[in-house]
Design a protein around this motif. Structure first.
Motif, PDB file in Angstrom:
ATOM      1  N   PRO A  68     -17.938  -9.246  25.514  1.00  0.00           N
ATOM      2  CA  PRO A  68     -17.222  -7.905  24.866  1.00  0.00           C
ATOM      3  C   PRO A  68     -15.630  -8.450  24.212  1.00  0.00           C
ATOM      4  CG  PRO A  68     -17.872  -7.501  26.587  1.00  0.00           C
ATOM      5  CD  PRO A  68     -18.502  -8.720  26.011  1.00  0.00           C
ATOM      6  N   ASP A  69     -15.416  -9.885  25.463  1.00  0.00           N
ATOM      7  CA  ASP A  69     -13.901 -10.446  24.682  1.00  0.00           C
ATOM      8  C   ASP A  69     -14.458 -11.379  23.203  1.00  0.00           C
ATOM      9  OD1 ASP A  69     -13.401  -9.881  26.994  1.00  0.00           O
ATOM     10  OD2 ASP A  69     -14.144 -11.897  27.861  1.00  0.00           O
ATOM     11  N   GLY A  70     -15.901 -11.645  22.263  1.00  0.00           N
ATOM     12  CA  GLY A  70     -16.142 -12.632  21.848  1.00  0.00           C
ATOM     13  C   GLY A  70     -17.941 -12.532  21.392  1.00  0.00           C
ATOM     14  N   MET A  71     -17.559 -14.102  20.326  1.00  0.00           N
ATOM     15  CA  MET A  71     -19.087 -14.417  20.390  1.00  0.00           C
ATOM     16  C   MET A  71     -18.017 -16.295  20.649  1.00  0.00           C
ATOM     17  SD  MET A  71     -20.136 -12.460  16.999  1.00  0.00           S
ATOM     18  CE  MET A  71     -18.884 -12.440  16.079  1.00  0.00           C
ATOM     19  N   GLU A  72     -19.817 -16.729  20.731  1.00  0.00           N
ATOM     20  CA  GLU A  72     -19.631 -18.334  20.699  1.00  0.00           C
ATOM     21  C   GLU A  72     -20.757 -18.379  20.106  1.00  0.00           C
ATOM     22  OE1 GLU A  72     -21.102 -19.714  24.796  1.00  0.00           O
ATOM     23  OE2 GLU A  72     -19.108 -19.039  24.872  1.00  0.00           O
ATOM     24  N   LEU A  73     -20.757 -19.530  19.036  1.00  0.00           N
ATOM     25  CA  LEU A  73     -21.968 -19.981  18.568  1.00  0.00           C
ATOM     26  C   LEU A  73     -22.065 -21.645  18.986  1.00  0.00           C
ATOM     27  CD1 LEU A  73     -23.887 -20.318  15.802  1.00  0.00           C
ATOM     28  CD2 LEU A  73     -22.057 -20.969  14.891  1.00  0.00           C
ATOM     29  N   THR A  74     -23.842 -21.812  19.421  1.00  0.00           N
ATOM     30  CA  THR A  74     -23.766 -22.727  20.041  1.00  0.00           C
ATOM     31  C   THR A  74     -25.159 -23.210  19.387  1.00  0.00           C
ATOM     32  OG1 THR A  74     -24.863 -21.798  22.059  1.00  0.00           O
ATOM     33  CG2 THR A  74     -23.151 -22.778  22.165  1.00  0.00           C
ATOM     34  N   ASP A  75     -25.792 -24.490  19.925  1.00  0.00           N
ATOM     35  CA  ASP A  75     -25.944 -25.159  19.759  1.00  0.00           C
ATOM     36  C   ASP A  75     -27.372 -26.361  20.475  1.00  0.00           C
ATOM     37  OD1 ASP A  75     -25.002 -27.878  19.216  1.00  0.00           O
ATOM     38  OD2 ASP A  75     -25.669 -27.721  16.746  1.00  0.00           O
ATOM     39  N   SER A  76     -28.247 -26.494  20.217  1.00  0.00           N
ATOM     40  CA  SER A  76     -28.900 -27.397  21.325  1.00  0.00           C
ATOM     41  C   SER A  76     -28.265 -29.276  21.591  1.00  0.00           C
ATOM     42  CB  SER A  76     -30.068 -27.678  21.690  1.00  0.00           C
ATOM     43  OG  SER A  76     -30.493 -28.442  19.596  1.00  0.00           O
ATOM     44  N   ASP A  77     -27.827 -29.707  19.974  1.00  0.00           N
ATOM     45  CA  ASP A  77     -27.375 -31.060  19.787  1.00  0.00           C
ATOM     46  C   ASP A  77     -25.597 -31.096  20.646  1.00  0.00           C
ATOM     47  OD1 ASP A  77     -29.865 -32.036  19.540  1.00  0.00           O
ATOM     48  OD2 ASP A  77     -29.523 -31.496  16.838  1.00  0.00           O
ATOM     49  N   LEU A  84     -15.511 -17.150  18.706  1.00  0.00           N
ATOM     50  CA  LEU A  84     -15.311 -16.858  18.506  1.00  0.00           C
ATOM     51  C   LEU A  84     -13.855 -15.502  19.200  1.00  0.00           C
ATOM     52  CD1 LEU A  84     -17.578 -16.475  14.943  1.00  0.00           C
ATOM     53  CD2 LEU A  84     -15.679 -17.946  14.969  1.00  0.00           C
ATOM     54  N   PRO A  85     -12.888 -15.009  18.931  1.00  0.00           N
ATOM     55  CA  PRO A  85     -12.959 -14.397  20.186  1.00  0.00           C
ATOM     56  C   PRO A  85     -12.668 -13.007  19.281  1.00  0.00           C
ATOM     57  CG  PRO A  85     -10.578 -15.902  19.532  1.00  0.00           C
ATOM     58  CD  PRO A  85     -12.025 -16.422  19.068  1.00  0.00           C
ATOM     59  N   ALA A  86     -12.415 -11.951  20.370  1.00  0.00           N
ATOM     60  CA  ALA A  86     -12.601 -10.772  19.616  1.00  0.00           C
ATOM     61  C   ALA A  86     -10.904 -10.084  19.623  1.00  0.00           C
ATOM     62  CB  ALA A  86     -13.337  -9.229  20.161  1.00  0.00           C
ATOM     63  N   ASP A  87     -10.537  -9.980  18.287  1.00  0.00           N
ATOM     64  CA  ASP A  87      -9.166  -8.718  18.511  1.00  0.00           C
ATOM     65  C   ASP A  87      -9.337  -7.214  18.073  1.00  0.00           C
ATOM     66  OD1 ASP A  87     -10.402  -8.654  15.867  1.00  0.00           O
ATOM     67  OD2 ASP A  87      -9.362  -9.831  14.599  1.00  0.00           O
ATOM     68  N   ARG A  88      -8.191  -7.184  17.702  1.00  0.00           N
ATOM     69  CA  ARG A  88      -8.291  -5.223  18.157  1.00  0.00           C
ATOM     70  C   ARG A  88      -8.769  -4.919  16.884  1.00  0.00           C
ATOM     71  NH1 ARG A  88      -2.363  -4.045  16.268  1.00  0.00           N
ATOM     72  NH2 ARG A  88      -2.548  -6.196  15.883  1.00  0.00           N
ATOM     73  N   ALA A 158     -27.150 -12.065  28.130  1.00  0.00           N
ATOM     74  CA  ALA A 158     -26.171 -13.477  28.964  1.00  0.00           C
ATOM     75  C   ALA A 158     -26.179 -12.584  30.197  1.00  0.00           C
ATOM     76  CB  ALA A 158     -25.205 -13.025  27.953  1.00  0.00           C
ATOM     77  N   GLY A 159     -25.839 -13.380  31.434  1.00  0.00           N
ATOM     78  CA  GLY A 159     -25.192 -13.181  32.633  1.00  0.00           C
ATOM     79  C   GLY A 159     -24.823 -12.247  33.130  1.00  0.00           C
ATOM     80  N   GLU A 160     -25.080 -11.905  34.089  1.00  0.00           N
ATOM     81  CA  GLU A 160     -23.563 -10.234  34.544  1.00  0.00           C
ATOM     82  C   GLU A 160     -22.094 -11.223  34.222  1.00  0.00           C
ATOM     83  OE1 GLU A 160     -23.536  -7.184  35.038  1.00  0.00           O
ATOM     84  OE2 GLU A 160     -25.608  -7.091  34.504  1.00  0.00           O
ATOM     85  N   ALA A 161     -22.433 -11.952  34.771  1.00  0.00           N
ATOM     86  CA  ALA A 161     -21.064 -13.060  35.251  1.00  0.00           C
ATOM     87  C   ALA A 161     -20.207 -13.635  33.731  1.00  0.00           C
ATOM     88  CB  ALA A 161     -20.747 -13.545  36.697  1.00  0.00           C
ATOM     89  N   ARG A 162     -20.978 -13.589  33.252  1.00  0.00           N
ATOM     90  CA  ARG A 162     -20.853 -14.784  31.552  1.00  0.00           C
ATOM     91  C   ARG A 162     -20.230 -14.297  30.711  1.00  0.00           C
ATOM     92  NH1 ARG A 162     -20.788 -18.168  27.869  1.00  0.00           N
ATOM     93  NH2 ARG A 162     -22.134 -18.701  27.042  1.00  0.00           N
ATOM     94  N   GLU A 163     -19.275 -15.247  30.756  1.00  0.00           N
ATOM     95  CA  GLU A 163     -17.106 -15.481  30.327  1.00  0.00           C
ATOM     96  C   GLU A 163     -17.639 -16.400  28.559  1.00  0.00           C
ATOM     97  OE1 GLU A 163     -13.860 -16.060  32.433  1.00  0.00           O
ATOM     98  OE2 GLU A 163     -15.437 -14.438  34.668  1.00  0.00           O
ATOM     99  N   LEU A 164     -16.775 -15.262  27.954  1.00  0.00           N
ATOM    100  CA  LEU A 164     -16.677 -16.876  26.945  1.00  0.00           C
ATOM    101  C   LEU A 164     -16.099 -18.263  27.050  1.00  0.00           C
ATOM    102  CD1 LEU A 164     -16.458 -15.292  23.524  1.00  0.00           C
ATOM    103  CD2 LEU A 164     -14.144 -15.509  23.753  1.00  0.00           C
ATOM    104  N   ALA A 165     -16.823 -19.112  26.495  1.00  0.00           N
ATOM    105  CA  ALA A 165     -16.029 -19.990  27.160  1.00  0.00           C
ATOM    106  C   ALA A 165     -15.097 -20.937  26.226  1.00  0.00           C
ATOM    107  CB  ALA A 165     -17.021 -21.672  25.953  1.00  0.00           C
ATOM    108  N   ALA A 166     -14.239 -22.127  26.847  1.00  0.00           N
ATOM    109  CA  ALA A 166     -12.661 -21.947  26.060  1.00  0.00           C
ATOM    110  C   ALA A 166     -12.967 -22.681  24.797  1.00  0.00           C
ATOM    111  CB  ALA A 166     -11.907 -22.801  27.347  1.00  0.00           C
TER     112      ALA A 166
END
Length: 176
Positions: A68-77, A84-88, A158-166
């Motif tokens: 709900p706070d946004g999206m994050e793009l990750t890769d294995s390397d 990408l934080p969500a806005d209004r 995603a886990g229940e306590a999962r938060e958006l990374a810094a």
């Protein structure tokens, strides 16, 4: 003696021609005005292996985490590529599409991606993210077509306590 004259009674024929003409016109008009529901299907691959199948080693795994706070793009390397934080207005689909287009230009043979979905994500957001990672509008020969990004989508929770990374900090060094 008086004679009784029998009156001749004739049976009346029903004339339903006008009614039939009305029905012949009315039925097609009503059918043309009817709204048919459209159902679109999105093919999904769920994680897991079939019986007796050995796991393959993946060299590059691309994951989009939707919270709900946004999206994050990750890769294995490299780990987190972009946060990408969500806005209004909601999620930043345009930036996600731009990032995925850059990755696709470097890895044109890669067709799979994993969506890690948080527990509070609504259905419309999930479908919008899936549409964003599957294709993007591109201009080819003066017409707009849907160019392919990553059509093979896998889903995971995603886990229940999962938060958006810094946000990844810019590395200070030469040339920055």
């Amino acid at each position: 003696m008086r004679r009784r004259h029998r009156r001749l009674t004739a049976t009346a024929d029903l004339d339903i021609t006008a009614f039939l003409n009305l029905m012949i016109v009315l039925v097609p008009v009503l059918l043309l005005g009817m709204v048919f529901s459209q159902i679109r299907m999105i093919e999904l691959n769920f994680p897991g292996l079939e019986m007796g199948e050995a796991p393959e080693v993946e060299s590059f795994r691309l994951v989009v985490t939707v919270l709900p706070d946004g999206m994050e793009l990750t890769d294995s390397d490299r780990g987190v590529i972009e946060v990408l934080p969500a806005d209004r207005e909601g999620q930043n689909y345009a930036r996600l599409s731009t990032l995925l287009q850059g990755i696709k230009s470097r890895l044109p043979d890669k067709t799979d991606i994993t969506l890690e979905v948080g527990p509070d994500i609504d259905y419309q957001t999930l479908v919008s993210v899936m549409d964003t990672v599957r294709s993007y509008p591109a201009v080819v020969a003066a017409s707009v077509v849907q160019a392919e990004l990553f059509p093979e989508i896998s889903l995971m929770d995603a886990g229940e306590a999962r938060e958006l990374a810094a946000r990844p900090a810019a590395v200070k060094g030469e040339g920055v």
